[in-house]
Design a protein around this motif. Structure first.
Motif, PDB file in Angstrom:
ATOM      1  N   ALA A   6     -64.940  41.601  76.534  1.00  0.00           N
ATOM      2  CA  ALA A   6     -64.256  41.468  75.248  1.00  0.00           C
ATOM      3  C   ALA A   6     -65.279  41.467  74.116  1.00  0.00           C
ATOM      4  O   ALA A   6     -66.409  40.994  74.275  1.00  0.00           O
ATOM      5  CB  ALA A   6     -63.437  40.185  75.223  1.00  0.00           C
ATOM      6  N   ARG A   7     -64.860  41.988  72.952  1.00  0.00           N
ATOM      7  CA  ARG A   7     -65.738  42.004  71.779  1.00  0.00           C
ATOM      8  C   ARG A   7     -65.468  40.750  70.954  1.00  0.00           C
ATOM      9  O   ARG A   7     -64.378  40.594  70.403  1.00  0.00           O
ATOM     10  CB  ARG A   7     -65.482  43.248  70.932  1.00  0.00           C
ATOM     11  N   PRO A   8     -66.447  39.842  70.866  1.00  0.00           N
ATOM     12  CA  PRO A   8     -66.205  38.604  70.108  1.00  0.00           C
ATOM     13  C   PRO A   8     -66.157  38.869  68.608  1.00  0.00           C
ATOM     14  O   PRO A   8     -66.919  39.678  68.076  1.00  0.00           O
ATOM     15  CB  PRO A   8     -67.402  37.725  70.477  1.00  0.00           C
ATOM     16  N   CYS A   9     -65.269  38.206  67.932  1.00  0.00           N
ATOM     17  CA  CYS A   9     -65.135  38.300  66.480  1.00  0.00           C
ATOM     18  C   CYS A   9     -64.828  36.894  65.973  1.00  0.00           C
ATOM     19  O   CYS A   9     -63.697  36.417  66.112  1.00  0.00           O
ATOM     20  CB  CYS A   9     -64.034  39.277  66.090  1.00  0.00           C
ATOM     21  N   VAL A  10     -65.860  36.233  65.450  1.00  0.00           N
ATOM     22  CA  VAL A  10     -65.713  34.847  65.002  1.00  0.00           C
ATOM     23  C   VAL A  10     -65.261  34.838  63.552  1.00  0.00           C
ATOM     24  O   VAL A  10     -65.865  35.499  62.697  1.00  0.00           O
ATOM     25  CB  VAL A  10     -67.039  34.079  65.163  1.00  0.00           C
ATOM     26  N   LEU A  11     -64.208  34.096  63.272  1.00  0.00           N
ATOM     27  CA  LEU A  11     -63.630  34.049  61.927  1.00  0.00           C
ATOM     28  C   LEU A  11     -64.142  32.799  61.219  1.00  0.00           C
ATOM     29  O   LEU A  11     -63.781  31.679  61.584  1.00  0.00           O
ATOM     30  CB  LEU A  11     -62.106  34.031  62.029  1.00  0.00           C
ATOM     31  N   PRO A  12     -65.002  32.945  60.208  1.00  0.00           N
ATOM     32  CA  PRO A  12     -65.512  31.768  59.495  1.00  0.00           C
ATOM     33  C   PRO A  12     -64.522  31.317  58.427  1.00  0.00           C
ATOM     34  O   PRO A  12     -63.516  31.981  58.157  1.00  0.00           O
ATOM     35  CB  PRO A  12     -66.798  32.301  58.862  1.00  0.00           C
ATOM     36  N   VAL A  13     -64.822  30.177  57.792  1.00  0.00           N
ATOM     37  CA  VAL A  13     -64.011  29.769  56.649  1.00  0.00           C
ATOM     38  C   VAL A  13     -64.291  30.729  55.507  1.00  0.00           C
ATOM     39  O   VAL A  13     -65.276  31.484  55.511  1.00  0.00           O
ATOM     40  CB  VAL A  13     -64.347  28.323  56.230  1.00  0.00           C
ATOM     41  N   LEU A  14     -63.424  30.730  54.513  1.00  0.00           N
ATOM     42  CA  LEU A  14     -63.567  31.646  53.387  1.00  0.00           C
ATOM     43  C   LEU A  14     -64.709  31.221  52.466  1.00  0.00           C
ATOM     44  O   LEU A  14     -64.986  30.025  52.289  1.00  0.00           O
ATOM     45  CB  LEU A  14     -62.272  31.685  52.582  1.00  0.00           C
ATOM     46  N   SER A  15     -65.342  32.206  51.883  1.00  0.00           N
ATOM     47  CA  SER A  15     -66.326  31.914  50.841  1.00  0.00           C
ATOM     48  C   SER A  15     -65.589  31.438  49.598  1.00  0.00           C
ATOM     49  O   SER A  15     -64.360  31.579  49.476  1.00  0.00           O
ATOM     50  CB  SER A  15     -67.142  33.158  50.524  1.00  0.00           C
ATOM     51  N   ALA A  16     -66.340  30.889  48.663  1.00  0.00           N
ATOM     52  CA  ALA A  16     -65.719  30.419  47.422  1.00  0.00           C
ATOM     53  C   ALA A  16     -65.030  31.568  46.696  1.00  0.00           C
ATOM     54  O   ALA A  16     -63.929  31.402  46.144  1.00  0.00           O
ATOM     55  CB  ALA A  16     -66.779  29.769  46.520  1.00  0.00           C
ATOM     56  N   GLU A  17     -65.662  32.737  46.686  1.00  0.00           N
ATOM     57  CA  GLU A  17     -65.053  33.887  46.012  1.00  0.00           C
ATOM     58  C   GLU A  17     -63.750  34.289  46.701  1.00  0.00           C
ATOM     59  O   GLU A  17     -62.748  34.566  46.027  1.00  0.00           O
ATOM     60  CB  GLU A  17     -66.040  35.057  46.009  1.00  0.00           C
ATOM     61  N   GLN A  18     -63.776  34.336  48.047  1.00  0.00           N
ATOM     62  CA  GLN A  18     -62.561  34.707  48.782  1.00  0.00           C
ATOM     63  C   GLN A  18     -61.454  33.677  48.566  1.00  0.00           C
ATOM     64  O   GLN A  18     -60.269  34.036  48.423  1.00  0.00           O
ATOM     65  CB  GLN A  18     -62.889  34.834  50.269  1.00  0.00           C
ATOM     66  N   ALA A  19     -61.817  32.390  48.567  1.00  0.00           N
ATOM     67  CA  ALA A  19     -60.824  31.345  48.344  1.00  0.00           C
ATOM     68  C   ALA A  19     -60.220  31.451  46.953  1.00  0.00           C
ATOM     69  O   ALA A  19     -59.009  31.260  46.764  1.00  0.00           O
ATOM     70  CB  ALA A  19     -61.466  29.971  48.537  1.00  0.00           C
ATOM     71  N   ASN A  20     -61.044  31.764  45.955  1.00  0.00           N
ATOM     72  CA  ASN A  20     -60.524  31.959  44.605  1.00  0.00           C
ATOM     73  C   ASN A  20     -59.527  33.106  44.567  1.00  0.00           C
ATOM     74  O   ASN A  20     -58.480  33.019  43.919  1.00  0.00           O
ATOM     75  CB  ASN A  20     -61.680  32.225  43.631  1.00  0.00           C
ATOM     76  N   ARG A  21     -59.863  34.193  45.247  1.00  0.00           N
ATOM     77  CA  ARG A  21     -58.959  35.354  45.267  1.00  0.00           C
ATOM     78  C   ARG A  21     -57.644  34.986  45.939  1.00  0.00           C
ATOM     79  O   ARG A  21     -56.574  35.462  45.550  1.00  0.00           O
ATOM     80  CB  ARG A  21     -59.623  36.534  45.977  1.00  0.00           C
ATOM     81  N   LEU A  22     -57.725  34.167  47.008  1.00  0.00           N
ATOM     82  CA  LEU A  22     -56.498  33.766  47.712  1.00  0.00           C
ATOM     83  C   LEU A  22     -55.592  32.968  46.777  1.00  0.00           C
ATOM     84  O   LEU A  22     -54.371  33.225  46.685  1.00  0.00           O
ATOM     85  CB  LEU A  22     -56.852  32.945  48.951  1.00  0.00           C
ATOM     86  N   LEU A  23     -56.184  31.983  46.050  1.00  0.00           N
ATOM     87  CA  LEU A  23     -55.368  31.200  45.130  1.00  0.00           C
ATOM     88  C   LEU A  23     -54.842  32.061  43.992  1.00  0.00           C
ATOM     89  O   LEU A  23     -53.696  31.878  43.535  1.00  0.00           O
ATOM     90  CB  LEU A  23     -56.184  30.023  44.578  1.00  0.00           C
ATOM     91  N   ALA A  24     -55.648  33.002  43.540  1.00  0.00           N
ATOM     92  CA  ALA A  24     -55.190  33.885  42.469  1.00  0.00           C
ATOM     93  C   ALA A  24     -54.007  34.722  42.928  1.00  0.00           C
ATOM     94  O   ALA A  24     -53.066  34.975  42.158  1.00  0.00           O
ATOM     95  CB  ALA A  24     -56.343  34.784  42.014  1.00  0.00           C
ATOM     96  N   ALA A  25     -54.041  35.177  44.195  1.00  0.00           N
ATOM     97  CA  ALA A  25     -52.933  35.977  44.706  1.00  0.00           C
ATOM     98  C   ALA A  25     -51.651  35.163  44.770  1.00  0.00           C
ATOM     99  O   ALA A  25     -50.547  35.708  44.610  1.00  0.00           O
ATOM    100  CB  ALA A  25     -53.288  36.508  46.092  1.00  0.00           C
ATOM    101  N   LEU A  74     -51.062  32.159  42.840  1.00  0.00           N
ATOM    102  CA  LEU A  74     -50.715  31.472  41.586  1.00  0.00           C
ATOM    103  C   LEU A  74     -50.816  32.365  40.355  1.00  0.00           C
ATOM    104  O   LEU A  74     -50.339  31.982  39.279  1.00  0.00           O
ATOM    105  CB  LEU A  74     -51.628  30.252  41.393  1.00  0.00           C
ATOM    106  N   GLY A  75     -51.426  33.534  40.530  1.00  0.00           N
ATOM    107  CA  GLY A  75     -51.605  34.415  39.368  1.00  0.00           C
ATOM    108  C   GLY A  75     -52.981  34.241  38.760  1.00  0.00           C
ATOM    109  O   GLY A  75     -53.497  33.114  38.655  1.00  0.00           O
ATOM    110  N   VAL A  76     -53.573  35.338  38.323  1.00  0.00           N
ATOM    111  CA  VAL A  76     -54.932  35.303  37.773  1.00  0.00           C
ATOM    112  C   VAL A  76     -54.983  34.475  36.495  1.00  0.00           C
ATOM    113  O   VAL A  76     -55.936  33.724  36.257  1.00  0.00           O
ATOM    114  CB  VAL A  76     -55.405  36.754  37.519  1.00  0.00           C
ATOM    115  N   ARG A  77     -53.933  34.584  35.676  1.00  0.00           N
ATOM    116  CA  ARG A  77     -53.950  33.870  34.390  1.00  0.00           C
ATOM    117  C   ARG A  77     -54.074  32.370  34.603  1.00  0.00           C
ATOM    118  O   ARG A  77     -54.854  31.699  33.906  1.00  0.00           O
ATOM    119  CB  ARG A  77     -52.679  34.210  33.622  1.00  0.00           C
ATOM    120  N   ARG A  78     -53.309  31.819  35.562  1.00  0.00           N
ATOM    121  CA  ARG A  78     -53.346  30.358  35.779  1.00  0.00           C
ATOM    122  C   ARG A  78     -54.692  29.918  36.327  1.00  0.00           C
ATOM    123  O   ARG A  78     -55.210  28.860  35.950  1.00  0.00           O
ATOM    124  CB  ARG A  78     -52.219  29.959  36.741  1.00  0.00           C
ATOM    125  N   ILE A  79     -55.280  30.717  37.195  1.00  0.00           N
ATOM    126  CA  ILE A  79     -56.581  30.382  37.751  1.00  0.00           C
ATOM    127  C   ILE A  79     -57.661  30.419  36.665  1.00  0.00           C
ATOM    128  O   ILE A  79     -58.500  29.504  36.557  1.00  0.00           O
ATOM    129  CB  ILE A  79     -56.940  31.366  38.889  1.00  0.00           C
TER     130      ILE A  79
END
Length: 915
Positions: free
Chosen positions: A415-434, A436-441
């Motif tokens: 099997a090909r291992p693929c370890v999923l790390p926690v999100l970076s700060a930038e990725q987490a910001n994008r998730l919340l923006a998606a 709640l909306g960019v304006r609110r963030i």
């Protein structure tokens, strides 16, 4: 060397390599009859009937005793085979492996659960045991019927071996044996398909098409039917030179089981690229991706997103299963249940699913051979959990998600291992923006940064926080961050990778925002052991009306603490379920579980009464606050059970393990008629076995008697007659000791039916007469009708037609619209030679069975109707009736299918002469 016996050819015996002299034909017949049931008692009545049928000698029992004595003398030199006298009959006791028939069946069964190379060797060995037709030279009617059954088993094994050889690319080498098989069985469509495929792949397209035309004409001339859709499809593929599948199994459905993709997905580009790279892997083996990471890191979301992105690369479908490997309630989905679910998704009728788990895995892998299917095995416990679910041939791609690192799959399955790390700060910001909306963030960058920091990059925590903020659009994000910061537990643990405790703090924050009713609902709904649940079940768990339950379900769904997986059905994420279980008081959960069991018990019983009219004993009234579904018509009742059965079965098992065997048994008993009617015969038997274990552990003799009575019927339905006898005999003893007259009556009815099927008609009559006495003592008129019906069947078998007709009419008078009673009186008329009356009653029986969706009664009445038409000389109508019966019986894997198939085979060539 020991003693060896042969049945697959000349009947004989060898002791230490020396042939045993058994010259008399009837003595060989007796040996064969005992060996077919080796180690088991065959009653004297059954032996007499099987040896001589309607032409016994003047003193059949004395003749039988003589043959037994001679057989014992012939085997006197054997140390490991002996004919024993036991209660009511005889048993030949020896190792079943010493009998070629049983050795053959064991090898075939082992082959069905083995890898293809080993399976081919096992089938070759099994077929090598045959030296001619079974029981050669013996003409006992019972052996003739059994010979036909074995001939079909031999043919099936030969075709299975050919399938393996075709999949191995031995097409040209298989044409000779297939030419022989199709000559012997010109109307067998499976053999025809194999021959056509072998010819085509050997460069003989014209010959393959010519053979199809020959089979088509034969089916039309002999049976008046067209080739099956599968054979027609193969013909079209050969005609257009597009035939590709190496397997001749019927085409499977194309499953599309992926859950919905998550809107607003963001990030994970690196991991998606790793998965994309798997598409370029060489296809000389099954490709497996091992997607691992901490709890709540978004493994399922990534796997589902990628699966949707590449679904078009897998034209044969996508399979998905949540294995619940880390289910806090302990209800891990066993690989056996997952395989069973995949077989359903691939279109395998429930009656065609083997009972043995290894055989199910073999069938599953056979269906996936030479196909391009994408499988998502979500939330696996460990590597061992998923290995039985891996396809056996290249072409498929598997994505496994787990909190375990799946090192075993990496080491042994490449099997090909693929370890999923926690999100970076930038990725987490994008998730919340998606969400709640960019304006609110952008309006509150510092508060956003604080929320992201507190969630430590965990997507599940971010989703809960985002949902909280989205449902309170007027609340500043800074206030949300302050609430989160005030939490005593905090979220610092996410940075260390120990997500479990700190995720609970996020859940607790959402939980405390709930109203009192919704908070209580969250705690109690977590006790539900099934994969999902409907609103009425939720109302019963909560002990509230359905309207109130709907309100709190909506509130929990909006808070993303519960998911509505389909309209009106809800499910927990396993971590949220764990949190709910931890919050609840054990006594509160116990009461909720009792209400849930009451809901399934009474609702199932209400649905059952629409067709199980003979069950005249209703349950005790439901407890307070139990929501019970009432059904006015049969169709909605059947639809309800079909939707709930996947939830009812684990609920029964969970309740048994939780120390509530009596309540679990009540649900089991109510569900048994549905499981039987829907063809889930083995599920019914297995569930009753669980109930038996619970009753024995509890020392509850009354419960044990009830379970054994039902288990005897279930075993009888699947043809496990020995097991059925054991359970019914034990139930008889227990009910006698308990003095339970009504239970005794029902147990006697079960024994009567079993004995009648085994040819022990007088023993059957004794049991059913005792049953009538018990019902009369109880004043149970419905039970008396059942007993009169049983007596009619026994009297008919014994040739006492006036008495048979009298009892049949007594039963019918009690319930004129009972399809079973109509069938009995029709059958009695048939045996007494009144064909017109028989046809009239049997047609009514069929009509009622169809109207009641009673497949079992429908098959039985169609069989008898075919018999009546055949006796009246209407062979075309007989063929149609028997074909209807066979279709149903094959769906259920019912043992009666063999005799109906024999009727149809004997009819070949007769129809045209009759019209």
């Amino acid at each position: 060397m020991g003693t060896r016996f042969t049945l697959l050819g000349e009947v004989g015996a060898l002791v230490d390599g020396h042939v045993v002299e058994i010259r008399h034909r009837q003595q060989r017949c007796l040996l064969a009859l005992l060996l077919v049931d080796v180690g088991r008692v065959v009653s004297v009545d059954a032996l007499v009937d099987r040896m001589w049928a309607d032409e016994p000698p003047r003193r059949p029992r004395e003749a039988l005793y003589s043959y037994v004595s001679r057989l014992r003398a012939a085997l006197a030199g054997s140390d490991d085979a002996v004919v024993e006298s036991r209660a009511g009959g005889y048993a030949l006791v020896t190792d079943p492996e010493a009998v070629d028939l049983h050795r053959f069946r064991a090898l075939v069964a082992e082959a069905g659960a083995s890898a293809e190379d080993k399976a081919a060797a096992l089938l070759t060995e099994a077929l090598g045991l045959w030296s001619g037709e079974a029981f050669a030279g013996l003409d006992s009617p019972w052996l003739v019927v059994t010979r036909d059954v074995l001939a079909r088993e031999r043919l099936r094994a030969r075709l299975d071996l050919v399938d393996l050889r075709l999949r191995a690319g031995l097409h040209r080498e298989s044409t000779a044996v297939l030419a022989e098989l199709t000559a012997e069985h010109p109307l067998d469509e499976r053999a025809a398909a194999q021959f056509m495929l072998a010819l085509y792949r050997s460069g003989q397209q014209r010959e393959a098409l010519r053979h199809y035309d020959q089979v088509r004409r034969g089916l039309a001339d002999e049976l008046g039917v067209d080739p099956s859709p599968q054979l027609r499809d193969l013909h079209q593929q050969i005609l257009t030179a597009t035939a590709a599948p190496a397997s001749t199994q019927a085409p499977v459905l194309v499953p599309r089981q992926l859950p919905a993709d998550l809107p607003g997905f963001t990030g994970r580009d690196d991991q998606l690229a790793e998965l994309d790279a798997l598409l370029a892997e060489r296809r000389d083996a099954v490709v497996v991706a091992a997607l691992s990471g901490t709890a709540g890191v978004g493994k399922t979301t990534v796997a589902v997103r990628w699966a949707h992105r590449v679904a078009d690369r897998f034209p044969d479908g996508q399979l998905y299963v949540n294995l619940r490997g880390f289910d806090p309630g302990g209800t891990v989905l066993d690989a056996a249940d997952a395989v069973r679910g995949f077989l359903d998704a691939l279109g395998v009728p429930s009656g065609n699913v083997p009972r043995d788990h290894e055989a199910q895995v073999a069938l599953y892998r056979t269906l996936l051979a030479d196909r391009r299917v994408l499988l998502v095995l979500d939330n696996a416990r460990d590597s061992a959990h998923v290995r039985p679910l891996l396809p056996g041939a290249p072409g498929c791609l598997v994505v496994v998600t787990s909190r375990d690192d799946l090192g075993g799959l990496v080491a042994t399955n490449n099997a090909r291992p693929c370890v999923l790390p926690v999100l970076s700060a930038e990725q987490a910001n994008r998730l919340l923006a998606a969400r709640l909306g960019v304006r609110r963030i952008h309006a509150e960058p510092e508060a956003t940064a604080e929320l992201v920091a507190r969630c430590a990059g965990l997507p599940l925590a971010l989703a809960v926080v985002g949902a909280r903020a989205a449902t309170r659009p007027g609340l500043p994000l800074a206030s949300l961050a302050a609430e989160l910061d005030a939490d005593d537990l905090g979220l610092d643990g996410f940075a260390s990778g120990d997500a479990d405790t700190d995720v609970r703090s996020v859940f607790s924050w959402s939980y405390r925002a709930l109203g009192d009713e919704a908070a209580r609902a969250f705690r109690l709904l977590a006790v539900h052991p099934g994969p999902d649940f409907a609103t009425p079940a939720a109302a019963s768990l909560l002990g509230v009306p359905q309207a109130a339950a709907r309100r709190v379900l909506v509130e929990l769904t909006r808070a993303h603490l519960l998911a509505e997986v389909s309209p009106g059905r809800f499910a927990f994420h396993d971590l949220l379920r764990a949190y709910g279980v931890d919050l609840a008081d054990p006594d509160e959960h116990s009461a909720a579980l009792l209400r849930l069991l009451g809901h399934y018990h009474h609702s199932t019983n209400n649905a059952r009464t629409l067709f199980a009219i003979r069950q005249n004993v209703g349950p005790e009234p439901p407890g307070p606050d139990v929501v019970v579904i009432d059904f006015a018509e049969l169709e909605p009742a059947l639809a309800w059970f079909d939707e709930e059965v996947a939830t009812i079965l684990p609920t029964i098992r969970y309740a048994t393990a939780a120390g509530l065997p009596h309540e679990a048994w009540l649900v089991t008993k109510a569900a048994a008629a549905f499981l039987d009617r829907r063809g889930m015969l083995w599920d019914n038997a297995d569930l009753l076995l669980t109930g038996l274990e619970a009753a024995e552990r509890a020392g509850d003799r009354r419960e044990e008697a009830a379970v054994r009575q039902n288990l005897g019927r279930a075993c009888f339905r699947v043809g496990a007659y020995d097991e059925a006898r054991v359970h019914l005999d034990r139930a008889l003893v227990l009910n006698t000791e308990l003095g339970d007259t009504k239970a005794l009556a029902l147990t006697r009815l079960g024994l009567a039916r079993l004995c009648g099927s085994l040819g022990a008609d007088r023993e059957a009559l004794h049991h059913v007469q005792c049953s009538l006495e018990h019902f009369e003592a109880e004043g149970d008129e419905s039970g008396q009708a059942l007993a009169h019906n049983g007596i009619a069947l026994c009297r008919s078998q014994l040739g006492d037609y006036p008495e048979a007709l009298r009892h049949a009419e007594l039963a019918l008078a009690h319930a004129p619209d009972d399809s079973g009673y109509l069938d009995t009186i029709g059958h009695v008329h048939l045996r007494r030679g009144d064909h017109d009356s028989a046809i009239t009653y049997l047609r009514k029986a069929v009509e009622l069975a169809v109207r009641e969706h009673d497949n079992n009664s429908e098959a039985e009445s169609y069989t008898h109707l075919g018999d009546a038409y055949a006796a009246a000389g209407d062979h075309a109508a007989a063929r149609d009736a028997w074909q209807h019966a066979l279709t149903i019986l094959d769906q259920f894997q019912a043992p009666e299918a063999a005799s109906v198939r024999a009727r149809l085979r004997d009819l070949v060539g007769v129809v045209d002469r009759a019209v």
